[in-house]
Design a protein around this motif. Sequence first.
Motif, PDB file in Angstrom:
ATOM      1  N   LYS A 115       0.870  -1.018   0.118  1.00 19.81           N
ATOM      2  CA  LYS A 115      -0.046   0.037   0.018  1.00 19.81           C
ATOM      3  C   LYS A 115       1.055   1.179   0.074  1.00 19.81           C
ATOM      4  O   LYS A 115       2.025   1.268   0.960  1.00 19.81           O
ATOM      5  CB  LYS A 115      -0.941  -0.059   1.277  1.00 19.81           C
ATOM      6  CG  LYS A 115      -1.669   1.170   1.316  1.00 19.81           C
ATOM      7  CD  LYS A 115      -3.198   0.807   1.920  1.00 19.81           C
ATOM      8  CE  LYS A 115      -4.095   2.076   2.246  1.00 19.81           C
ATOM      9  NZ  LYS A 115      -4.466   2.554   0.756  1.00 19.81           N
ATOM     10  N   THR A 116       0.430   2.215  -0.925  1.00 22.39           N
ATOM     11  CA  THR A 116       1.454   3.432  -0.945  1.00 22.39           C
ATOM     12  C   THR A 116       0.812   4.300   0.558  1.00 22.39           C
ATOM     13  O   THR A 116      -0.165   4.313   0.707  1.00 22.39           O
ATOM     14  CB  THR A 116       1.054   4.159  -2.018  1.00 22.39           C
ATOM     15  OG1 THR A 116       1.270   3.357  -3.094  1.00 22.39           O
ATOM     16  CG2 THR A 116       1.849   5.610  -2.034  1.00 22.39           C
ATOM     17  N   GLU A 117       1.848   4.825   0.985  1.00 19.20           N
ATOM     18  CA  GLU A 117       1.689   5.546   2.413  1.00 19.20           C
ATOM     19  C   GLU A 117       2.424   6.924   2.343  1.00 19.20           C
ATOM     20  O   GLU A 117       3.278   7.035   1.761  1.00 19.20           O
ATOM     21  CB  GLU A 117       2.104   4.581   3.699  1.00 19.20           C
ATOM     22  CG  GLU A 117       1.263   3.283   3.724  1.00 19.20           C
ATOM     23  CD  GLU A 117       1.697   2.706   5.008  1.00 19.20           C
ATOM     24  OE1 GLU A 117       2.535   3.160   5.399  1.00 19.20           O
ATOM     25  OE2 GLU A 117       1.134   1.553   4.996  1.00 19.20           O
TER      26      GLU A 117
ATOM     27  N   ARG B 121       6.073   2.713  -0.392  1.00 19.98           N
ATOM     28  CA  ARG B 121       5.307   1.665  -0.940  1.00 19.98           C
ATOM     29  C   ARG B 121       6.226   0.259  -0.940  1.00 19.98           C
ATOM     30  O   ARG B 121       7.228  -0.033  -1.538  1.00 19.98           O
ATOM     31  CB  ARG B 121       5.027   1.636  -2.639  1.00 19.98           C
ATOM     32  CG  ARG B 121       4.081   0.739  -3.056  1.00 19.98           C
ATOM     33  CD  ARG B 121       3.525   1.052  -4.457  1.00 19.98           C
ATOM     34  NE  ARG B 121       2.809   0.086  -4.839  1.00 19.98           N
ATOM     35  CZ  ARG B 121       1.442  -0.405  -4.675  1.00 19.98           C
ATOM     36  NH1 ARG B 121       0.961   0.522  -3.767  1.00 19.98           N
ATOM     37  NH2 ARG B 121       0.818  -1.229  -5.208  1.00 19.98           N
TER      38      ARG B 121
ATOM     39  N   ILE C 214      -1.946  10.362  -3.021  1.00 19.32           N
ATOM     40  CA  ILE C 214      -1.443   9.026  -2.170  1.00 19.32           C
ATOM     41  C   ILE C 214      -2.305   7.851  -2.846  1.00 19.32           C
ATOM     42  O   ILE C 214      -1.811   6.895  -3.597  1.00 19.32           O
ATOM     43  CB  ILE C 214      -1.658   8.950  -0.705  1.00 19.32           C
ATOM     44  CG1 ILE C 214      -0.580  10.020  -0.236  1.00 19.32           C
ATOM     45  CG2 ILE C 214      -1.389   7.774  -0.374  1.00 19.32           C
ATOM     46  CD1 ILE C 214       0.657   9.912  -0.376  1.00 19.32           C
ATOM     47  N   ASP C 215      -3.777   8.160  -3.200  1.00 20.71           N
ATOM     48  CA  ASP C 215      -4.603   7.271  -3.778  1.00 20.71           C
ATOM     49  C   ASP C 215      -4.279   6.945  -5.310  1.00 20.71           C
ATOM     50  O   ASP C 215      -4.143   5.528  -5.806  1.00 20.71           O
ATOM     51  CB  ASP C 215      -6.025   7.699  -3.571  1.00 20.71           C
ATOM     52  CG  ASP C 215      -6.676   7.430  -2.417  1.00 20.71           C
ATOM     53  OD1 ASP C 215      -5.854   6.945  -1.200  1.00 20.71           O
ATOM     54  OD2 ASP C 215      -7.725   8.017  -1.769  1.00 20.71           O
TER      55      ASP C 215
ATOM     56  N   TYR D  24      -1.066   6.987  -6.662  1.00 23.47           N
ATOM     57  CA  TYR D  24      -0.314   6.335  -6.841  1.00 23.47           C
ATOM     58  C   TYR D  24      -0.350   4.889  -5.958  1.00 23.47           C
ATOM     59  O   TYR D  24       0.760   4.173  -5.858  1.00 23.47           O
ATOM     60  CB  TYR D  24       0.911   7.183  -6.435  1.00 23.47           C
ATOM     61  CG  TYR D  24       1.364   8.247  -7.329  1.00 23.47           C
ATOM     62  CD1 TYR D  24       1.870   7.763  -8.381  1.00 23.47           C
ATOM     63  CD2 TYR D  24       1.100   9.613  -7.084  1.00 23.47           C
ATOM     64  CE1 TYR D  24       2.210   8.942  -9.566  1.00 23.47           C
ATOM     65  CE2 TYR D  24       1.426  10.447  -8.126  1.00 23.47           C
ATOM     66  CZ  TYR D  24       1.827  10.080  -9.076  1.00 23.47           C
ATOM     67  OH  TYR D  24       2.145  11.057 -10.049  1.00 23.47           O
ATOM     68  N   ASP D  25      -1.410   4.471  -5.552  1.00 23.27           N
ATOM     69  CA  ASP D  25      -1.639   3.266  -4.639  1.00 23.27           C
ATOM     70  C   ASP D  25      -1.866   2.215  -5.648  1.00 23.27           C
ATOM     71  O   ASP D  25      -2.397   1.187  -5.262  1.00 23.27           O
ATOM     72  CB  ASP D  25      -2.715   3.402  -3.726  1.00 23.27           C
ATOM     73  CG  ASP D  25      -2.667   2.219  -2.532  1.00 23.27           C
ATOM     74  OD1 ASP D  25      -1.521   1.724  -2.507  1.00 23.27           O
ATOM     75  OD2 ASP D  25      -3.686   1.895  -2.374  1.00 23.27           O
ATOM     76  N   ASP D  26      -1.124   2.060  -6.811  1.00 22.95           N
ATOM     77  CA  ASP D  26      -0.929   0.585  -7.576  1.00 22.95           C
ATOM     78  C   ASP D  26       0.406   0.869  -8.177  1.00 22.95           C
ATOM     79  O   ASP D  26       0.744   1.976  -8.422  1.00 22.95           O
ATOM     80  CB  ASP D  26      -2.023   0.433  -8.350  1.00 22.95           C
ATOM     81  CG  ASP D  26      -2.156   1.159  -9.793  1.00 22.95           C
ATOM     82  OD1 ASP D  26      -0.898   1.449 -10.420  1.00 22.95           O
ATOM     83  OD2 ASP D  26      -3.343   1.583  -9.982  1.00 22.95           O
TER      84      ASP D  26
ATOM     85  N   TRP E 119       2.645   3.829  -9.617  1.00 24.77           N
ATOM     86  CA  TRP E 119       3.922   4.219  -8.978  1.00 24.77           C
ATOM     87  C   TRP E 119       5.178   4.259  -9.824  1.00 24.77           C
ATOM     88  O   TRP E 119       6.037   5.064  -9.246  1.00 24.77           O
ATOM     89  CB  TRP E 119       4.154   2.974  -7.796  1.00 24.77           C
ATOM     90  CG  TRP E 119       5.000   2.933  -6.836  1.00 24.77           C
ATOM     91  CD1 TRP E 119       6.119   2.086  -6.824  1.00 24.77           C
ATOM     92  CD2 TRP E 119       5.411   4.042  -5.729  1.00 24.77           C
ATOM     93  NE1 TRP E 119       6.964   2.448  -6.069  1.00 24.77           N
ATOM     94  CE2 TRP E 119       6.572   3.496  -5.147  1.00 24.77           C
ATOM     95  CE3 TRP E 119       4.695   4.929  -5.060  1.00 24.77           C
ATOM     96  CZ2 TRP E 119       7.130   4.103  -3.958  1.00 24.77           C
ATOM     97  CZ3 TRP E 119       5.438   5.332  -4.049  1.00 24.77           C
ATOM     98  CH2 TRP E 119       6.321   4.874  -3.632  1.00 24.77           C
TER      99      TRP E 119
END
Length: 100
Positions: A9-11, A29, A87-88, A90-92, A96
Motif C-alpha cells: 500500500k502506498t503511504e 510503497r 496518495i490514492d 499512486y496506490d498501484d 507508482w
Amino acid sequence: MEILTDHAKTELVSLVETTYGEAILTMQRGKEEKELVIAETGLSGVVYDSAIDYYMYDLNWTEEQFDDYWENGGEDKETDNYVDGIIDYYDDWSTWEEIA
C-alpha cells in the motif's frame, strides 16, 4: 505460470514545504520510497485554486461562502483531501512506476 499479486500500500512518509515554496511529498510503497513535487510555488495556492474552482463554479457558492469555509477549517480539510488524492492515485504499481 507465476501470478504476481501486489499487497503493498502506498503511504505518506512526509510532506515538506521548502523555503523556495516547493511542496515535496515522500511516499513509501513496500520498502521503496519516492519523492514527488506536488506544488512548485506553495501547496496552499495549488489547493486554493482547485478548491475555489470546485466550490464557486461547480457548486455555485458565493465568494463570501467560500471565504468563510476556507478560513474556518476548509483550508486544512482541502489540503488533506488533496494529499490523500495523490496518495490514492499512486496506490498501484503502474502509477507508482511513473514516478522517476
